[in-house]
Structures are given as C-alpha cells and as structure tokens.
Design a protein around this motif. Structure first.
Motif, PDB file in Angstrom:
ATOM      1  N   THR A 176       0.834  -1.150  -0.260  1.00 13.25           N
ATOM      2  CA  THR A 176      -0.140  -0.242   0.175  1.00 13.25           C
ATOM      3  C   THR A 176       0.600   1.533  -0.205  1.00 13.25           C
ATOM      4  O   THR A 176       1.775   0.946   0.536  1.00 13.25           O
ATOM      5  CB  THR A 176      -0.498   0.225   1.372  1.00 13.25           C
TER       6      THR A 176
ATOM      7  N   ASN B  57       0.815   5.606  -0.544  1.00 14.75           N
ATOM      8  CA  ASN B  57      -0.336   7.040  -1.070  1.00 14.75           C
ATOM      9  C   ASN B  57       1.489   7.145  -0.798  1.00 14.75           C
ATOM     10  O   ASN B  57       1.707   8.065  -1.111  1.00 14.75           O
ATOM     11  CB  ASN B  57      -0.370   7.738   0.719  1.00 14.75           C
TER      12      ASN B  57
ATOM     13  N   CYS C 224      -1.869  -1.372  -3.608  1.00 14.72           N
ATOM     14  CA  CYS C 224      -3.138  -0.153  -3.486  1.00 14.72           C
ATOM     15  C   CYS C 224      -2.655   1.356  -3.264  1.00 14.72           C
ATOM     16  O   CYS C 224      -2.083   1.263  -2.725  1.00 14.72           O
ATOM     17  CB  CYS C 224      -3.918  -0.279  -1.687  1.00 14.72           C
TER      18      CYS C 224
ATOM     19  N   GLN D 125      -3.491   5.065  -2.232  1.00 18.71           N
ATOM     20  CA  GLN D 125      -4.142   6.544  -2.323  1.00 18.71           C
ATOM     21  C   GLN D 125      -4.016   7.896  -2.440  1.00 18.71           C
ATOM     22  O   GLN D 125      -2.830   8.674  -3.318  1.00 18.71           O
ATOM     23  CB  GLN D 125      -4.300   6.237  -0.828  1.00 18.71           C
TER      24      GLN D 125
ATOM     25  N   ILE E  16      -6.319   0.366  -7.723  1.00 17.30           N
ATOM     26  CA  ILE E  16      -5.517  -0.912  -7.427  1.00 17.30           C
ATOM     27  C   ILE E  16      -4.811  -1.665  -8.339  1.00 17.30           C
ATOM     28  O   ILE E  16      -5.179  -1.157  -9.729  1.00 17.30           O
ATOM     29  CB  ILE E  16      -6.535  -1.852  -7.087  1.00 17.30           C
TER      30      ILE E  16
ATOM     31  N   GLY F 117      -8.955  -1.712  -0.633  1.00 13.06           N
ATOM     32  CA  GLY F 117      -7.799  -0.871  -0.609  1.00 13.06           C
ATOM     33  C   GLY F 117      -8.680   0.557  -0.660  1.00 13.06           C
ATOM     34  O   GLY F 117     -10.379   1.317  -1.512  1.00 13.06           O
TER      35      GLY F 117
ATOM     36  N   TYR G 238      -8.645   4.438   1.696  1.00 15.83           N
ATOM     37  CA  TYR G 238      -8.016   6.259   2.253  1.00 15.83           C
ATOM     38  C   TYR G 238      -9.065   6.857   2.944  1.00 15.83           C
ATOM     39  O   TYR G 238     -10.065   7.433   2.580  1.00 15.83           O
ATOM     40  CB  TYR G 238      -7.504   6.800   0.611  1.00 15.83           C
TER      41      TYR G 238
ATOM     42  N   ALA H  67      -5.966  -3.466   3.001  1.00 14.99           N
ATOM     43  CA  ALA H  67      -4.807  -1.828   2.964  1.00 14.99           C
ATOM     44  C   ALA H  67      -5.245  -0.836   2.400  1.00 14.99           C
ATOM     45  O   ALA H  67      -6.005  -0.326   1.577  1.00 14.99           O
ATOM     46  CB  ALA H  67      -4.012  -2.537   2.038  1.00 14.99           C
ATOM     47  N   GLY H  68      -4.394   0.527   2.492  1.00 15.01           N
ATOM     48  CA  GLY H  68      -4.530   1.672   2.217  1.00 15.01           C
ATOM     49  C   GLY H  68      -3.851   2.659   4.021  1.00 15.01           C
ATOM     50  O   GLY H  68      -2.829   2.295   4.318  1.00 15.01           O
TER      51      GLY H  68
ATOM     52  N   ASP I 167      -0.127   3.820   7.917  1.00 14.02           N
ATOM     53  CA  ASP I 167      -0.451   2.781   6.709  1.00 14.02           C
ATOM     54  C   ASP I 167      -0.553   1.079   7.267  1.00 14.02           C
ATOM     55  O   ASP I 167       0.516   0.661   7.796  1.00 14.02           O
ATOM     56  CB  ASP I 167       0.095   2.925   5.793  1.00 14.02           C
TER      57      ASP I 167
ATOM     58  N   LEU J 175      -1.893  -2.873   6.704  1.00 15.48           N
ATOM     59  CA  LEU J 175      -2.053  -4.232   6.455  1.00 15.48           C
ATOM     60  C   LEU J 175      -3.053  -4.990   6.842  1.00 15.48           C
ATOM     61  O   LEU J 175      -2.908  -5.581   7.186  1.00 15.48           O
ATOM     62  CB  LEU J 175      -1.531  -4.826   4.952  1.00 15.48           C
TER      63      LEU J 175
END
Length: 260
Positions: A8, A10, A34, A36, A70, A107, A109, A148-149, A221, A223
């Motif tokens: 993941t 961001n 994933c 964000q 994703i 995924g 946010y 995840a995210g 973050d 998972l």
C-alpha cells in the motif's frame, strides 16, 4: 511464484510523483498495490505508463483530492466495487475493491478528520462506521482478503515518535483508535504489528520540522488480513528509500509477503 507481495502506498499526487512510482515498481516488483491520494480525475489516470510497467489497474479518481487505485502485476484486477457501501459522502473517492492473484483486495483512504472536533471529524467517524460494517462481510466471505491503505489512524502511542504535539490531532483521538480496534476485534490481523510486536515502525513522516531526517514518524498505513489470509503471512516492511527520493510523498510504501 511461491510468494505474493502486497503493498500500500499513499502516492500524494500520482501525476507529480509518477516517476517515483515507476521506479519503485521496477525495483521492488510488488504483485498487488493499493494506491491512495491520486489527486487526479479518472480521465487523467496514467494507465498507459502503468501498463508499460507491467501492471493492470482499476481506479476511482477525484479531481485534486482523494482517489484510490489497485494495481496488479501481469494481469488486470477484476473490479468488485468502486466506493464504500452507504458512504456518507459519495462525492469523495476513498474506497475500491477488486480480486487479483486469488486475493480479494480492499483499498481505502480513510478521512483525515482534522480539525477536530468538527464536521470533518464527524465524517471520519461516520465513514469508519460504514467501513466496519462492510469489513465484517469481507472477513466472513470465505476468501482470502486484505484491507490495505492509509487509515489515518495511529493505533497506539507506540506507533508515533512522540505524542506531545499531536494530542489534539484526529489521527490519535480515542474515538479513532476505538474504531480501528473494533476492526481488529472482528478478527483482522494488523500484519506489520503482528510481525514486529516490539519494534517502532513508521510509514509516514510529514514535511515539517525535519521529521524525515530525524525519523519522527508515525504508522498510519496498514494491511489487515482476514482469517483465510493471515496464516500465510511471512514477511513485511517499509520501503523507506522511496521517502528519500526528490519531491517524495510523505508516505513510504508498506508491504507484506504471503505464501501462495
């Protein structure tokens, strides 16, 4: 392939940080990603560059803000949904779900919630409630699932360098932490904390007060793995080198490896 690498990240603006994303994909070669904070509408998502890097993708964009995607190596993810069921604000693109490499991938946010108290914090908690409801169905679906995210939650004081200047921040309010704990109480396994119960691990370092050079970070973050996937967890970590690139995101990619 005996193991699957799930990450993941961001990205904090996919157009401006596309070179860093492509460099990371080439060097680390995760199987599922994933993303964000795309901060890009659906029509400007760089799918051609992603495909040239060897990945298929689905995305749920939003101009200037939010946005999730994703990615799956050597395949196109099978879309399940774009958007959280009963999202309290459907104008914000914060959730996407797909199947890839035999795994169901959610995924997300999660809203930041600052400043608090106020409407942004109320929205954070309302969104969290809908995630908890949806997550229960995913946990019970019988398939291996990862959520995840960027959760925008610091689970405990152990997950931040120092709480002193963050006491009023939405990321570590008791209500935010209680929602995250309710997710875990469904049976989800926080993969990095499970692997490293006694180690300070950070995934985010903001741009202020030299927090990155000083390693003044926080772990936001996550998972989360359901009962079908958690026993297959073998490794995990944070690709800190990405945070050290020029014009880097304030997050670093966070990843796990599972047995197939």
């Amino acid at each position: 392939m005996s193991q699957l690498k799930i990450a993941t990240f961001n990205i904090n603006g996919i157009r401006s940080r596309l070179p860093a994303l492509l460099e990371w994909l080439k060097r680390e070669a995760p199987d599922i990603v994933c993303l964000q904070e795309l901060k890009a509408g659906d029509d400007v998502f760089p799918i051609d560059d992603i495909r040239d890097a060897g990945y298929g993708a689905i995305w749920h964009g939003q101009k200037s803000w939010n946005g999730v995607a994703i990615l799956a190596k050597d395949m196109d993810p099978l879309p399940i949904r774009r958007g959280l069921p009963d999202d309290p604000d459907t104008s914000q693109s914060r959730y996407i779900e797909a199947a890839a490499h035999g795994i169901v991938v959610g995924g997300l946010y999660l809203p930041n919630g600052n400043p608090q108290p106020g409407p942004k914090f109320d929205y954070k908690l309302a969104w969290f409630e809908q995630l908890i409801k949806h997550a229960q169905g995913l946990f019970d679906c019988g398939h291996p699932v990862v959520l995840a995210g960027d959760y925008n939650v610091i689970p405990t004081d152990f997950d931040i360098y120092n709480t002193r200047s963050w006491k009023k921040d939405a990321l570590l309010q008791p209500e935010s932490r209680e929602c995250y704990q309710r997710l875990l109480d469904q049976g989800w396994v926080d993969s990095l904390r499970h692997l490293y119960p006694d180690e300070r691990i950070y995934t985010f370092w903001d741009y202020f007060r030299q927090h990155w050079p000083k390693n003044s970070g926080m772990r936001i973050d996550h998972l989360l793995l359901n009962a079908e996937l958690a026993p297959r967890l073998r490794a995990g970590g944070v690709d800190r080198w990405v945070r050290d690139l020029p014009k880097a995101s304030d997050h670093a990619p966070t990843w796990i490896e599972i047995d197939l």
